[in-house]
Design an enzyme around this catalytic site. Structure first.
Site, PDB file in Angstrom:
ATOM      1  N   LYS A  35     -45.924 -17.372  15.802  1.00 23.36           N
ATOM      2  CA  LYS A  35     -46.240 -16.840  17.137  1.00 23.36           C
ATOM      3  C   LYS A  35     -45.325 -15.660  17.432  1.00 23.36           C
ATOM      4  O   LYS A  35     -44.145 -15.679  17.064  1.00 23.36           O
ATOM      5  CB  LYS A  35     -45.995 -17.949  18.164  1.00 23.36           C
ATOM      6  CG  LYS A  35     -46.153 -17.512  19.604  1.00 23.36           C
ATOM      7  CD  LYS A  35     -45.736 -18.609  20.575  1.00 23.36           C
ATOM      8  CE  LYS A  35     -46.784 -19.666  20.710  1.00 23.36           C
ATOM      9  NZ  LYS A  35     -46.505 -20.594  21.834  1.00 23.36           N
ATOM     10  N   LYS A  91     -54.283 -22.258  16.513  1.00 20.76           N
ATOM     11  CA  LYS A  91     -54.220 -22.600  17.940  1.00 20.76           C
ATOM     12  C   LYS A  91     -54.776 -21.412  18.726  1.00 20.76           C
ATOM     13  O   LYS A  91     -54.451 -20.263  18.413  1.00 20.76           O
ATOM     14  CB  LYS A  91     -52.758 -22.841  18.364  1.00 20.76           C
ATOM     15  CG  LYS A  91     -52.126 -24.076  17.739  1.00 20.76           C
ATOM     16  CD  LYS A  91     -50.610 -24.034  17.830  1.00 20.76           C
ATOM     17  CE  LYS A  91     -50.091 -23.821  19.231  1.00 20.76           C
ATOM     18  NZ  LYS A  91     -48.621 -23.543  19.233  1.00 20.76           N
TER      19      LYS A  91
END
Ligand SMILES: O=C[C@H](O)COP(=O)(O)O
EC number: 4.2.3.153
Length: 232
Positions: A35, A91
């Site tokens: 991320k 995700k």
């Protein structure tokens, strides 16, 4: 894929590059999450960076965030961009009640829907996520403004969300400016994992560097949690 009914709560650590992945791997992360903390709550990294993170994560589970699309068609494109990186899970931000029109999940890679705490997610949102084909669901905060998950969503509601995920066979996760002190309370709800970035960084700055001692302490505290099946 971890068994959604497993009583063990895993430690997810969000990392920005391969060096951080190796640090997280060496200090007890169970799930290493790619991320970009400089790009909001769910900033996606470039595919080549995700590939390098996967390579540096060794035998740990991996995930990558794919961004914050506005609709199903955008989500399809965001997921497709990272589907070939070798990561174990993807995700993606998903609004409760969003139409699934245009959403095609990539074949062969489980996708976790990330609901933002600010939108008031609840257990009743979970059946539609299962129906849409998501393999997991988590709640995270969008704002990253210092307010923690439990400042937005009360514990009974989080418990209902986790229970709904379990009963629908979805992996569940909880995150959102968590601190190490949140571990016993949230782990007791029995999610599949607790997700951290800022709480494991030096000076709790999620854009700063990960602190190995905090990662190790997070792993230690999670390991001390009595699994649901053994609790009285
Ligand atoms: O998926 C987990 C997140 O990266 C959590 O980030 P945060 O702890 O800074 O809110």
């Amino acid at each position: 894929m971890p068994d959604p009914s497993s009583p063990r709560v895993r430690l997810l650590v969000s990392v920005r590059d391969a060096a951080e992945a190796a640090l997280a791997r060496d200090h007890g992360a169970d799930l290493i999450d790619a991320k970009d903390p400089d790009r909001g709550a769910l900033g996606a990294l470039l595919p080549e960076t995700v590939r390098a993170i996967v390579a540096a994560s060794g035998d740990r589970l991996t995930s990558a965030v794919a961004g914050e699309p506005q609709d199903g068609a955008q989500a399809t494109a965001c997921l497709a961009a990272l589907a070939g990186t070798g990561v174990r899970y993807l995700k993606i931000a998903w609004a409760p009640g969003r139409e699934v029109a245009g959403l095609t999940l990539p074949a062969g890679i489980p996708v976790i829907a990330v609901l933002f705490a600010e939108d008031g997610p609840e257990g009743a949102d979970v059946p539609a996520l299962a129906e849409a084909g998501f393999s997991g669901a988590m709640i995270d905060t969008r704002g990253k403004d210092g307010r923690r998950l439990t400042d937005h969503v009360a514990l009974p509601r989080l418990a209902a969300f986790v229970a709904a995920c379990r009963s629908h066979g979805l992996l569940s996760g909880l995150a959102g400016s968590l601190t190490l002190d949140d571990i016993p309370v949230l782990a007791a709800l029995g999610p599949g994992y607790l997700g951290f970035r800022g709480g494991l960084c030096a000076a709790a700055d999620r854009k700063g560097r990960l602190d190995p001692a905090r990662i190790a302490e997070g792993a230690r505290r999670l390991a001390a949690v009595v699994p649901r099946s053994e609790a009285a």
